[in-house]
Design a protein around this motif. Structure first.
Motif, PDB file in Angstrom:
ATOM      1  N   ALA A 115       0.820  -1.215   0.000  1.00  0.00           N
ATOM      2  CA  ALA A 115       0.000   0.000   0.000  1.00  0.00           C
ATOM      3  C   ALA A 115       0.857   1.269   0.000  1.00  0.00           C
ATOM      4  CB  ALA A 115      -0.925  -0.002   1.214  1.00  0.00           C
ATOM      5  N   HIS A 116       2.175   1.107  -0.073  1.00  0.00           N
ATOM      6  CA  HIS A 116       3.073   2.265   0.036  1.00  0.00           C
ATOM      7  C   HIS A 116       2.713   3.377  -0.950  1.00  0.00           C
ATOM      8  CE1 HIS A 116       6.829   4.090   1.393  1.00  0.00           C
ATOM      9  NE2 HIS A 116       7.121   4.354   0.142  1.00  0.00           N
ATOM     10  N   GLY A 117       2.542   3.012  -2.200  1.00  0.00           N
ATOM     11  CA  GLY A 117       2.230   4.009  -3.229  1.00  0.00           C
ATOM     12  C   GLY A 117       0.887   4.685  -2.967  1.00  0.00           C
ATOM     13  N   ASP A 118      -0.085   3.911  -2.526  1.00  0.00           N
ATOM     14  CA  ASP A 118      -1.403   4.482  -2.255  1.00  0.00           C
ATOM     15  C   ASP A 118      -1.359   5.403  -1.047  1.00  0.00           C
ATOM     16  OD1 ASP A 118      -2.852   2.858  -4.317  1.00  0.00           O
ATOM     17  OD2 ASP A 118      -1.950   1.270  -3.100  1.00  0.00           O
ATOM     18  N   LEU A 119      -0.457   5.115  -0.110  1.00  0.00           N
ATOM     19  CA  LEU A 119      -0.296   6.006   1.044  1.00  0.00           C
ATOM     20  C   LEU A 119       0.320   7.340   0.603  1.00  0.00           C
ATOM     21  CD1 LEU A 119       0.834   3.273   3.555  1.00  0.00           C
ATOM     22  CD2 LEU A 119      -1.174   4.735   3.839  1.00  0.00           C
ATOM     23  N   ILE A 120       1.216   7.293  -0.403  1.00  0.00           N
ATOM     24  CA  ILE A 120       1.774   8.536  -0.946  1.00  0.00           C
ATOM     25  C   ILE A 120       0.637   9.389  -1.514  1.00  0.00           C
ATOM     26  CG2 ILE A 120       3.241   9.518  -2.767  1.00  0.00           C
ATOM     27  CD1 ILE A 120       5.046   7.048  -2.509  1.00  0.00           C
ATOM     28  N   VAL A 121      -0.240   8.733  -2.291  1.00  0.00           N
ATOM     29  CA  VAL A 121      -1.365   9.461  -2.893  1.00  0.00           C
ATOM     30  C   VAL A 121      -2.315   9.948  -1.800  1.00  0.00           C
ATOM     31  CG1 VAL A 121      -3.280   9.293  -4.509  1.00  0.00           C
ATOM     32  CG2 VAL A 121      -1.131   8.114  -5.000  1.00  0.00           C
ATOM     33  N   LEU A 122      -2.536   9.099  -0.791  1.00  0.00           N
ATOM     34  CA  LEU A 122      -3.394   9.514   0.329  1.00  0.00           C
ATOM     35  C   LEU A 122      -2.844  10.791   0.959  1.00  0.00           C
ATOM     36  CD1 LEU A 122      -5.676   8.906   2.452  1.00  0.00           C
ATOM     37  CD2 LEU A 122      -3.935   7.679   3.755  1.00  0.00           C
ATOM     38  N   ALA A 123      -1.529  10.824   1.176  1.00  0.00           N
ATOM     39  CA  ALA A 123      -0.913  12.001   1.793  1.00  0.00           C
ATOM     40  C   ALA A 123      -1.141  13.234   0.913  1.00  0.00           C
ATOM     41  CB  ALA A 123       0.579  11.762   2.007  1.00  0.00           C
ATOM     42  N   ALA A 124      -1.030  13.067  -0.395  1.00  0.00           N
ATOM     43  CA  ALA A 124      -1.258  14.196  -1.300  1.00  0.00           C
ATOM     44  C   ALA A 124      -2.690  14.709  -1.158  1.00  0.00           C
ATOM     45  CB  ALA A 124      -0.979  13.782  -2.744  1.00  0.00           C
ATOM     46  N   PHE A 125      -3.642  13.796  -1.030  1.00  0.00           N
ATOM     47  CA  PHE A 125      -5.037  14.221  -0.867  1.00  0.00           C
ATOM     48  C   PHE A 125      -5.265  14.880   0.497  1.00  0.00           C
ATOM     49  CE2 PHE A 125      -6.040  11.531  -4.545  1.00  0.00           C
ATOM     50  CZ  PHE A 125      -6.918  12.375  -5.207  1.00  0.00           C
ATOM     51  N   VAL A 126      -4.624  14.331   1.522  1.00  0.00           N
ATOM     52  CA  VAL A 126      -4.744  14.960   2.852  1.00  0.00           C
ATOM     53  C   VAL A 126      -4.222  16.389   2.778  1.00  0.00           C
ATOM     54  CG1 VAL A 126      -3.940  14.902   5.242  1.00  0.00           C
ATOM     55  CG2 VAL A 126      -4.626  12.787   4.116  1.00  0.00           C
ATOM     56  N   ALA A 127      -3.093  16.556   2.081  1.00  0.00           N
ATOM     57  CA  ALA A 127      -2.543  17.897   1.919  1.00  0.00           C
ATOM     58  C   ALA A 127      -3.523  18.786   1.152  1.00  0.00           C
ATOM     59  CB  ALA A 127      -1.203  17.831   1.192  1.00  0.00           C
ATOM     60  N   MET A 128      -4.115  18.220   0.118  1.00  0.00           N
ATOM     61  CA  MET A 128      -5.060  18.997  -0.686  1.00  0.00           C
ATOM     62  C   MET A 128      -6.221  19.508   0.178  1.00  0.00           C
ATOM     63  SD  MET A 128      -7.068  17.781  -4.119  1.00  0.00           S
ATOM     64  CE  MET A 128      -8.597  17.273  -3.352  1.00  0.00           C
ATOM     65  N   VAL A 129      -6.760  18.620   0.988  1.00  0.00           N
ATOM     66  CA  VAL A 129      -7.878  19.017   1.849  1.00  0.00           C
ATOM     67  C   VAL A 129      -7.415  20.089   2.844  1.00  0.00           C
ATOM     68  CG1 VAL A 129      -9.453  18.205   3.651  1.00  0.00           C
ATOM     69  CG2 VAL A 129      -9.074  16.827   1.601  1.00  0.00           C
ATOM     70  N   THR A 130      -6.229  19.883   3.417  1.00  0.00           N
ATOM     71  CA  THR A 130      -5.689  20.860   4.369  1.00  0.00           C
ATOM     72  C   THR A 130      -5.558  22.229   3.707  1.00  0.00           C
ATOM     73  OG1 THR A 130      -4.378  19.043   5.277  1.00  0.00           O
ATOM     74  CG2 THR A 130      -3.811  21.261   6.008  1.00  0.00           C
ATOM     75  N   ILE A 131      -5.018  22.240   2.494  1.00  0.00           N
ATOM     76  CA  ILE A 131      -4.803  23.503   1.789  1.00  0.00           C
ATOM     77  C   ILE A 131      -6.134  24.159   1.457  1.00  0.00           C
ATOM     78  CG2 ILE A 131      -3.937  24.499  -0.374  1.00  0.00           C
ATOM     79  CD1 ILE A 131      -1.789  22.174  -0.226  1.00  0.00           C
ATOM     80  N   GLU A 132      -7.097  23.339   1.018  1.00  0.00           N
ATOM     81  CA  GLU A 132      -8.406  23.908   0.638  1.00  0.00           C
ATOM     82  C   GLU A 132      -9.139  24.468   1.841  1.00  0.00           C
ATOM     83  OE1 GLU A 132     -10.522  20.913  -1.509  1.00  0.00           O
ATOM     84  OE2 GLU A 132      -9.409  21.290  -3.371  1.00  0.00           O
ATOM     85  N   THR A 133      -9.018  23.814   2.994  1.00  0.00           N
ATOM     86  CA  THR A 133      -9.783  24.282   4.149  1.00  0.00           C
ATOM     87  C   THR A 133      -9.081  25.434   4.872  1.00  0.00           C
ATOM     88  OG1 THR A 133      -8.798  22.491   5.403  1.00  0.00           O
ATOM     89  CG2 THR A 133     -11.038  22.146   4.618  1.00  0.00           C
ATOM     90  N   THR A 134      -7.756  25.474   4.825  1.00  0.00           N
ATOM     91  CA  THR A 134      -7.074  26.526   5.591  1.00  0.00           C
ATOM     92  C   THR A 134      -6.454  27.595   4.701  1.00  0.00           C
ATOM     93  OG1 THR A 134      -4.982  25.337   5.569  1.00  0.00           O
ATOM     94  CG2 THR A 134      -6.466  24.897   7.414  1.00  0.00           C
ATOM     95  N   GLY A 135      -6.325  27.276   3.409  1.00  0.00           N
ATOM     96  CA  GLY A 135      -5.763  28.261   2.495  1.00  0.00           C
ATOM     97  C   GLY A 135      -4.261  28.451   2.610  1.00  0.00           C
ATOM     98  N   VAL A 136      -3.579  27.486   3.261  1.00  0.00           N
ATOM     99  CA  VAL A 136      -2.127  27.645   3.402  1.00  0.00           C
ATOM    100  C   VAL A 136      -1.401  27.152   2.149  1.00  0.00           C
ATOM    101  CG1 VAL A 136      -2.146  27.457   5.909  1.00  0.00           C
ATOM    102  CG2 VAL A 136      -1.864  25.397   4.499  1.00  0.00           C
ATOM    103  N   ASP A 137      -0.132  27.476   2.097  1.00  0.00           N
ATOM    104  CA  ASP A 137       0.783  27.034   1.055  1.00  0.00           C
ATOM    105  C   ASP A 137       1.055  25.528   1.222  1.00  0.00           C
ATOM    106  OD1 ASP A 137       4.093  26.882   0.558  1.00  0.00           O
ATOM    107  OD2 ASP A 137       2.915  28.021  -0.914  1.00  0.00           O
ATOM    108  N   PRO A 138       1.318  24.784   0.122  1.00  0.00           N
ATOM    109  CA  PRO A 138       1.601  23.341   0.266  1.00  0.00           C
ATOM    110  C   PRO A 138       2.749  23.054   1.237  1.00  0.00           C
ATOM    111  CG  PRO A 138       1.302  23.883  -2.045  1.00  0.00           C
ATOM    112  CD  PRO A 138       1.238  25.176  -1.301  1.00  0.00           C
ATOM    113  N   PHE A 139       3.776  23.896   1.220  1.00  0.00           N
ATOM    114  CA  PHE A 139       4.902  23.654   2.124  1.00  0.00           C
ATOM    115  C   PHE A 139       4.471  23.803   3.574  1.00  0.00           C
ATOM    116  CE2 PHE A 139       7.146  24.494  -1.828  1.00  0.00           C
ATOM    117  CZ  PHE A 139       8.099  23.502  -1.818  1.00  0.00           C
TER     118      PHE A 139
END
Lengths: 338, 232, 290
Positions: C38-62
């Motif tokens: 599941a390693h690769g899918d966890l990478i994608v999961l992390a990207a989506f978690v980041a996406m949600v974080t960015i969309e809800t808080t408006g912060v920079d990806p970094f």
């Protein structure tokens, strides 16, 4: 933990009789069944056969391949190559695809057998990806968009549609029965004993003089033979092939879920798993991805709580084996971290 | 209260039973030798104490606290250390790292790297080589030092002299009184009976998973010991 | 000529990212002999978690890393202690099949929640800026930053393994799990921490994928293969081997793509298979046997 010396039990004799009657009834389906039923049965037959072959690989040979779609797709493409470029009769491509698949599996084994244990699994997947990307580059085979079977090749199976359907149906049934019978006989033979020994303990079997490498290679080649032949059959029914569909990891996903849920390491397990898969698929098909999620969660739960699958639970509870072959001896499991 | 109390211990490897209704006691500061032929159950006894083998018992307690089915790591944290058979140094750790990791559980006490090097001066110059680059004797010293680093109240030695040259064995055994002087209790599993009798306050002789004989070395005659050992 | 040099340089930059994928896989394999499908899918999961974080808080990806990294750390620890620890033993089947099942579940959950659409994490003007190294070789600022961070992380991991208490515990457990337990090392906890560290690397890799390229729920399996190939090419000897493995893979893919766009991933896989045949233990294997 039971250990058996006797192959034949009352349950197995009843099981054999039921299987014989079932095969006879299934043989008659083309005379009374409708087209949809036959198509569904053909799919059940080939998925069952694929699951049995994967179970032979992983459950008995200890070779957990995640790349069997390489041989399904290869068999499919061999069908098209043999029919279109070498003018072979469509039905005859099935055994020929099997033989060629077995031959091609040799150099593949040479590479992936260098990867031990867990790494073997992903190595086989890389090989399947190479096949996918490689076939997509072959212009003569339609590249990434694939190709269709010529009308003449379809007609060469039989003149009328009903006869074609019946021929394909019997072919699929014959393949499924041959695969199950073949695996059953193999496991009851001397080789089966060697395989069981290897699965239980690689080191112990080596000290007993079992040639692990040869036994595993044989299983790998046999599985490639069967899987490629079934691949050709699948694409006779599908008529159209594309690299992304033929070498789709989802073939193997389906097979693995079926074997794990039904019960790995027994012949009955994949049968039970296949039945469950198709019984649940019909009502759950509209939910698409949720069905896969459900299967995934079930497979994880089964692996954690009942590693021998549903058939394992059932056969332990009632001490029944329909296809009795040597059983696995469970040794010390107390050292597991949790 | 005894340091270690074991009543009616059965221990298993899968379906194979290695100890049968075994009783064992150890007082604070005491040194006990466990002797017996191969397969008598000596190592299994140590593994049962450290929670490394499946075992059932009426009582398995350390300082009055039950350690039955406790995690090995927890038992070590209570002050039990093991010098395993074959030393089992970590190959990818240097000698010093092997010692340091012995103190992983962070129990306070008198032992430190410096004191281990004083006890085994030979290790000081070899501190940065991999543990597996050492001679057998040096490896055993490292393994003992590693156990000391956890500041244990009880050390279990498994086959202390096995595979070592006699001169090295002598050197190792000279260290035991120093450890004993710190108040540390010891269980010494040994095939070299004479060595074992030299250091032990009491002897347990095991035979096929059962207690065959126990007593103070002075009270036991050679004949009784060899009878218990060989089962004649 | 200069285009070929350029391909190689770009490949090196991509390789840094692949090394990050691979480092997480290498750690858990090293510590507990687990290959996480599941390693690769966890990478994608992390990207989506980041996406949600960015969309809800408006912060920079970094900046989103502040939330995503701890989340994935926690997720990894719980995943290991709650599920994966129960699969570890002498039998190879349970860990493989359980992580395989988890892979399919994550993939399809992401598909159900976020649809199959391609996503991207927007990093602002930095996305298009670049520096010209020499004429004909232009390095994107973002790929360069990703590469530098990847190398720095690999360096930090290597130091962490050799110098810290946790690193020693990881190595000891990897060497000899049962003796490690006798040192007072709680194996379940160490395994949990190893997976947690692995998923922190996965989280960083996921965010970098998100800002460098598009991602969608189906991307996981190929990233797993890249990570796996980099680990095997590198040879498990050290994190530097893994970095080398990632770079070799990245270069092979870029050279392949230069010959024919359809050959990009194929060239990477073939390079992997060739190295596997010639050097089964990788280019920088462990010196000791195990």
């Amino acid at each position: 933990m039971t250990s058996r010396v006797v192959h034949s039990t009352r349950a197995s004799r009843i099981g054999m009789s039921v299987a014989a009657v079932l095969i006879l009834v299934l043989l008659t389906v083309p005379w009374w069944g409708d087209r949809a039923t036959m198509r569904l049965l053909v799919e059940i037959f080939y998925i069952l056969a694929l699951a049995q072959l994967w179970n032979l690989l992983a459950g008995y040979g200890g070779l957990v391949s995640v790349g069997q779609q390489a041989f399904i797709g290869l068999g499919g493409y061999l069908l098209f190559i043999l029919v279109i470029f070498l003018d072979i009769g469509t039905i005859w491509t099935v055994p020929m695809a099997g033989i060629l698949g077995a031959v091609i599996s040799l150099p593949i084994a040479f590479i992936v057998f260098r990867l031990r244990g867990h790494y073997f699994a992903i190595g086989t997947w890389v090989v399947a990806e190479v096949f996918l990307l490689g076939f997509a580059q072959v212009k003569a085979l339609g590249g990434g968009s694939g190709m269709s079977l010529p009308i003449a090749a379809i007609k060469s199976i039989a003149a009328s549609r009903a006869d074609r359907d019946a021929t394909i149906y019997w072919l699929a049934l014959a393949l499924a029965v041959a695969v199950i019978a073949g695996i059953y006989l193999l496991l009851r033979s001397r080789y089966g004993l060697a395989l069981t020994a290897i699965r239980d303990s690689e080191e112990a079997s080596r000290s007993l003089g079992v040639d692990n490498f040869r036994a595993k290679l044989m299983v790998f080649i046999l599985a490639a033979f069967g899987t490629s032949a079934i691949g050709a059959l699948i694409y006779i029914t599908k008529i159209r092939i594309t690299p992304s569909a033929a070498f789709d990891i989802n073939w193997t996903v389906t097979i693995i879920f079926i074997v794990v849920i039904g019960g790995i390491g027994s012949i009955e397990g994949p049968i039970v798993g296949t039945l469950i898969f198709f019984l649940l698929r019909e009502p759950l098909a509209p939910y698409g991805t949720w069905y896969l999620i459900l299967l995934g969660v079930t497979a994880v739960a089964v692996m954690l709580k009942a590693p021998k699958g549903l058939w394992g639970l059932f056969s332990e509870r009632f001490d029944i084996a329909l296809f009795p072959v040597q059983r696995r001896l469970l040794l010390g499991t107390d050292d597991k971290p949790g | 209260m005894s340091l270690l109390e074991i009543r009616n211990l059965d221990a298993f490897y899968g379906d194979f039973q290695a100890l049968f209704g075994f009783d064992f006691d150890l007082e604070e500061h005491e040194t006990v030798a466990a002797i017996g032929a191969n397969g008598a159950g000596k190592t299994t006894l140590l593994r049962a104490i450290t929670g490394m083998v499946a075992a059932t018992s009426e009582v398995l307690s350390y300082r009055g606290e039950s350690i039955q089915s406790r995690e090995a790591a927890d038992i070590v944290a209570l002050g039990v250390a093991m010098v395993p058979e074959g030393r089992r140094l970590f190959p990818s750790l240097s000698v010093e790292e092997n010692l340091v990791i012995g103190g992983y559980s962070g129990r306070p006490g008198r032992w430190s790297l410096e004191r281990v090097y004083e006890l085994f001066p030979a290790l000081r110059n070899r501190r940065s080589v991999p543990g597996t680059a050492l001679s057998g004797g040096e490896q055993q010293m490292t393994a003992i030092g590693r156990a000391l680093m956890s500041n244990p109240d009880l050390i279990l030695f498994d086959e202390l002299s096995l595979g070592l040259a006699p001169v090295v064995v002598k050197e190792i055994y000279e260290v035991l009184p120093v450890i004993k002087a710190e108040g540390t209790a010891m269980v010494v599993v040994e095939q070299d009976i004479n060595r074992a009798l030299e250091v032990a306050d009491r002897v347990y002789c095991l035979q096929e998973g059962r207690l065959a004989l126990t007593g103070a070395p002075g009270d036991l005659t050679r004949d009784r010991i060899s009878a218990a050992y060989f089962g004649t | 000529m200069i285009e070929w040099v350029n391909s190689i340089v770009q490949g090196v930059l991509t390789g840094g990212l692949y090394a990050l994928f691979a480092a997480g896989l290498a750690i858990i394999f090293g510590v507990m002999r687990l290959v996480n499908i599941a390693h690769g899918d966890l990478i994608v999961l992390a990207a989506f978690v980041a996406m949600v974080t960015i969309e809800t808080t408006g912060v920079d990806p970094f900046v989103s890393m502040v939330a995503v990294l701890p989340f994935m750390f926690f997720f990894g620890y719980v995943l290991q202690r709650g599920i994966l620890n129960y699969t570890l033993g002498d039998d190879l089947l349970p860990p493989l099949l359980v992580t395989f099942g988890i892979s399919i579940v994550i993939q399809n959950l992401l598909l159900e929640i976020f649809s199959a659409d391609s996503q991207r994490l927007k990093a602002g003007p930095i996305e298009v800026s670049s520096v010209e190294l020499v004429e004909g070789i232009e390095l994107g600022t973002l790929p360069l930053i990703v590469f530098v961070i990847a190398v720095a992380l690999i360096f930090a991991l290597q130091i962490g393994f050799s110098r810290t208490r946790l690193g020693r515990a990881f190595r000891a457990t990897s060497d000899d799990p049962s003796t490690a337990r006798l040192m007072g090392i709680n194996q379940k906890h160490i395994f949990g921490l190893a997976m947690a560290v692995s998923l922190v690397l996965v989280a960083i890799a996921g965010i970098f994928i998100g800002i460098r390229t598009n991602f969608d729920p189906a991307l996981g399996p190929t990233r797993l293969l890249f990570a796996f190939e980099a680990v095997i090419i590198g040879g498990l000897g050290s994190m530097w081997g893994t970095l080398a493995g990632g770079v070799i893979l990245g270069v092979a893919q870029n050279i392949g793509a230069k010959i024919d766009p359809g050959w990009q991933f194929l060239a990477g896989h073939i390079a992997f298979l060739v190295i596997l045949v010639l050097r089964p233990n990788g280019l920088f294997p462990r010196t000791r046997d195990d």
